[in-house]
Design a protein around this motif. Structure first.
Motif, PDB file in Angstrom:
ATOM      1  N   GLU A 271      24.902 -38.996  15.171  1.00  0.00           N
ATOM      2  CA  GLU A 271      25.434 -39.722  13.853  1.00  0.00           C
ATOM      3  C   GLU A 271      24.795 -39.585  12.684  1.00  0.00           C
ATOM      4  N   ASN A 272      23.276 -39.241  12.711  1.00  0.00           N
ATOM      5  CA  ASN A 272      22.316 -39.261  11.821  1.00  0.00           C
ATOM      6  C   ASN A 272      21.775 -37.866  11.279  1.00  0.00           C
ATOM      7  N   LEU A 273      22.188 -36.681  11.810  1.00  0.00           N
ATOM      8  CA  LEU A 273      21.740 -35.406  11.730  1.00  0.00           C
ATOM      9  C   LEU A 273      21.551 -35.117  10.338  1.00  0.00           C
ATOM     10  N   SER A 274      22.598 -35.181   9.588  1.00  0.00           N
ATOM     11  CA  SER A 274      22.655 -35.085   8.136  1.00  0.00           C
ATOM     12  C   SER A 274      21.632 -35.698   7.335  1.00  0.00           C
ATOM     13  N   GLN A 275      21.184 -36.721   7.856  1.00  0.00           N
ATOM     14  CA  GLN A 275      20.090 -37.664   6.940  1.00  0.00           C
ATOM     15  C   GLN A 275      18.783 -37.271   7.222  1.00  0.00           C
ATOM     16  N   LEU A 276      18.510 -36.340   8.333  1.00  0.00           N
ATOM     17  CA  LEU A 276      17.122 -36.151   8.790  1.00  0.00           C
ATOM     18  C   LEU A 276      16.705 -35.311   7.647  1.00  0.00           C
ATOM     19  N   GLY A 277      15.204 -35.517   7.163  1.00  0.00           N
ATOM     20  CA  GLY A 277      14.411 -34.616   6.350  1.00  0.00           C
ATOM     21  C   GLY A 277      14.262 -33.212   6.807  1.00  0.00           C
ATOM     22  N   ASP A 278      13.852 -32.473   6.037  1.00  0.00           N
ATOM     23  CA  ASP A 278      13.882 -31.017   6.408  1.00  0.00           C
ATOM     24  C   ASP A 278      12.838 -30.653   7.491  1.00  0.00           C
ATOM     25  N   THR A 279      11.605 -31.459   7.592  1.00  0.00           N
ATOM     26  CA  THR A 279      10.705 -31.095   8.596  1.00  0.00           C
ATOM     27  C   THR A 279      10.996 -31.692   9.794  1.00  0.00           C
ATOM     28  N   THR A 280      11.810 -32.666   9.891  1.00  0.00           N
ATOM     29  CA  THR A 280      12.509 -33.262  11.034  1.00  0.00           C
ATOM     30  C   THR A 280      13.473 -32.411  11.481  1.00  0.00           C
ATOM     31  N   ARG A 281      14.267 -31.877  10.824  1.00  0.00           N
ATOM     32  CA  ARG A 281      15.399 -31.020  11.131  1.00  0.00           C
ATOM     33  C   ARG A 281      14.825 -29.482  11.714  1.00  0.00           C
ATOM     34  N   LYS A 282      13.801 -29.149  11.050  1.00  0.00           N
ATOM     35  CA  LYS A 282      13.217 -27.823  11.615  1.00  0.00           C
ATOM     36  C   LYS A 282      12.644 -28.063  13.026  1.00  0.00           C
ATOM     37  N   ARG A 283      11.988 -29.175  13.281  1.00  0.00           N
ATOM     38  CA  ARG A 283      11.412 -29.410  14.150  1.00  0.00           C
ATOM     39  C   ARG A 283      12.443 -29.407  15.379  1.00  0.00           C
ATOM     40  N   LEU A 284      13.336 -30.362  14.977  1.00  0.00           N
ATOM     41  CA  LEU A 284      14.631 -30.563  16.101  1.00  0.00           C
ATOM     42  C   LEU A 284      15.029 -29.253  16.567  1.00  0.00           C
ATOM     43  N   ARG A 285      15.487 -28.281  15.549  1.00  0.00           N
ATOM     44  CA  ARG A 285      16.207 -27.242  15.842  1.00  0.00           C
ATOM     45  C   ARG A 285      15.300 -26.363  16.821  1.00  0.00           C
ATOM     46  N   GLN A 286      13.860 -26.256  16.475  1.00  0.00           N
ATOM     47  CA  GLN A 286      13.081 -25.555  17.350  1.00  0.00           C
ATOM     48  C   GLN A 286      12.779 -26.229  19.033  1.00  0.00           C
ATOM     49  N   LEU A 287      13.179 -27.434  19.065  1.00  0.00           N
ATOM     50  CA  LEU A 287      13.013 -27.956  20.345  1.00  0.00           C
ATOM     51  C   LEU A 287      14.439 -27.944  20.876  1.00  0.00           C
ATOM     52  N   MET A 288      15.420 -27.939  20.129  1.00  0.00           N
ATOM     53  CA  MET A 288      16.985 -27.699  20.821  1.00  0.00           C
ATOM     54  C   MET A 288      16.848 -26.127  21.500  1.00  0.00           C
ATOM     55  N   VAL A 289      16.252 -25.201  20.613  1.00  0.00           N
ATOM     56  CA  VAL A 289      16.146 -23.976  21.155  1.00  0.00           C
ATOM     57  C   VAL A 289      15.374 -23.627  22.316  1.00  0.00           C
ATOM     58  N   LEU A 290      14.170 -24.475  22.446  1.00  0.00           N
ATOM     59  CA  LEU A 290      13.350 -24.412  23.543  1.00  0.00           C
ATOM     60  C   LEU A 290      14.144 -25.020  24.946  1.00  0.00           C
ATOM     61  N   VAL A 291      14.957 -25.947  24.431  1.00  0.00           N
ATOM     62  CA  VAL A 291      15.729 -26.453  25.645  1.00  0.00           C
ATOM     63  C   VAL A 291      16.688 -25.390  26.174  1.00  0.00           C
ATOM     64  N   LEU A 292      17.391 -24.905  25.193  1.00  0.00           N
ATOM     65  CA  LEU A 292      18.345 -23.706  25.509  1.00  0.00           C
ATOM     66  C   LEU A 292      17.611 -22.667  26.206  1.00  0.00           C
ATOM     67  N   LEU A 293      16.326 -22.413  25.903  1.00  0.00           N
ATOM     68  CA  LEU A 293      15.776 -21.033  26.164  1.00  0.00           C
ATOM     69  C   LEU A 293      14.896 -21.156  27.679  1.00  0.00           C
TER      70      LEU A 293
END
Length: 399
Positions: A271-293
């Motif tokens: 619910e709060n993804l759009s409210q995350l700061g750029d740094t947090t969102r970039k870190r989250l993207r990186q970790l989501m990709v690691l889980v995928l990978l």
């Protein structure tokens, strides 16, 4: 889920059914377009056959022997025919709508002169090495050979980013280029059949598991939207464990990522993804990709715009460009299949698709639950294959 290096013949089919979430480390940035080498567009129209190459002939004995191996997904399946295979090059379009040369595998059962066969459009699950694409990995243990040996003319697109389009970004879970690669390959195969007097009986079936299930539904939707003889030929589609509702699939990925990385807990929710700061969102993207990978590395570049839309809260864009269960009501039967314990593609992706398709007017859509224990992504593959062959076999003629 790890995808291993090349294995013995008996283990080869597993590569095509491994987790739909395996991505290359060479991920395309958001908004990076669909381009590859930057070469000019090939002349011709979408679906045009450019050329074909004979690859090999696989004997029924070798195909049956591969199915008899202890770890084969096709355990106990006896081949009925030898299979001749061909690599087709054809014209399709990338994620930006630019025409490019793509490839796929055509597997033809060897039948008596004059005999016809139903056509089966087979969509493979996620792979991240070019050598694993259908037209690059033509062996008796792989699904195209096993399915063709049952009497189907099997058409298997490599997808964009593999085979002849290697070097172009693979549009992962992007509906339009995924569907185009499949439908254009089907059109090219029809041209090859006409040129080589290989008869089909006018029946078309579609199947695929994981990313292949997604590609099956995307292509089915495109066939219905464009109409024509291909729609009239389509008798049934059997998608298995696909991320049709991409938001539901990414919700599951986010849950796994937060559970794995304590730094995200209490901070990140759907619910709060759009409210995350750029740094947090970039870190989250990186970790989501690691889980995928799962630490896999490959030689294919993946375009993952869907993840970026999800993290930006662009649910309208996700529905429009990525999900494949919205905006249509299939007229041909759709037999969904999924396991309730699936940790790779959430079961909710199928229940959401079932509900949406029915609400949109579909009357011949069903969902069958995997009975394996646990009913997880890989354990359900053998049961899915039996399920698909049974559903199609009940309708198919001239096998």
């Amino acid at each position: 889920m790890l995808i291993a290096a090349p294995q013995p013949l008996s283990a080869a089919p597993r590569r095509h059914f491994l987790a739909a979430a395996c991505l290359s480390v060479m991920l395309a940035a958001c908004g990076g377009g669909g381009g590859g080498s930057g070469s000019s567009e090939p002349p011709g129209n979408l679906g045009d056959l450019r050329d074909a190459q004979a690859i090999n002939t696989l004997t029924a004995a070798s195909i049956s022997q591969a199915a008899a191996q202890p770890d084969s997904w096709f355990k106990g399946l006896a081949a009925r025919y030898d299979v001749k295979t061909y690599r087709l090059n054809y014209i399709t379009s990338d994620a930006a709508g630019r025409k490019l040369l793509a490839s796929g595998l055509l597997s033809v059962p060897v039948k008596p002169d004059g005999a016809s066969s139903p056509v089966l459009s087979y969509q493979h699950a996620t792979i991240f090495r070019n050598a694993e694409a259908p037209s690059q990995n033509v062996v008796a243990s792989e699904p195209p050979a096993q399915l063709a040996a049952q009497g189907y003319i099997v058409v298997a697109a490599d997808y964009i980013g593999f085979g002849s389009s290697f070097g172009t970004q693979h549009p992962y879970m992007e509906a339009t280029p995924t569907a185009r690669a499949v439908v254009d390959m089907l059109q090219a195969s029809r041209a090859w059949q006409s040129q080589n007097q290989v008869r089909d009986n006018g029946q078309l079936f579609m199947m695929g598991y994981s990313e292949g299930g997604y590609a099956t539904m995307a292509a089915h939707r495109l066939i219905q939207q464009t109409g024509g003889s291909m729609l009239g030929s389509l008798k049934a589609a059997v998608p298995g464990a696909g991320p049709y509702d991409v938001k539901a699939a990414l919700d599951g990925l986010l849950e796994q990522t937060v559970a794995k990385y304590p730094e995200l807990q209490g901070i990140v929710t759907p619910e709060n993804l759009s409210q995350l700061g750029d740094t947090t969102r970039k870190r989250l993207r990186q970790l989501m990709v690691l889980v995928l990978l799962h630490n896999n590395q490959g030689d294919v570049v993946f375009r993952v715009d869907g993840i970026d839309r999800y993290l930006a809260g662009d649910l309208d864009g996700l529905a429009r460009y990525n999900s494949v269960h919205l905006g249509w009501a299939p007229t041909a039967p759709v037999y969904l299949f999924h396991g309730k314990d699936d940790k790779t593609v959430p079961y909710a992706a199928s229940t959401s698709a079932l509900q949406a398709l029915r609400q949109q007017g579909a009357t011949a859509v069903s969902l069958t639950d995997c009975t394996a224990s646990p009913a997880d992504h890989l354990p359900c593959v053998p049961e899915y294959l039996r399920f698909a062959l049974d559903r199609m076999g009940a309708l198919a003629q001239n096998l």
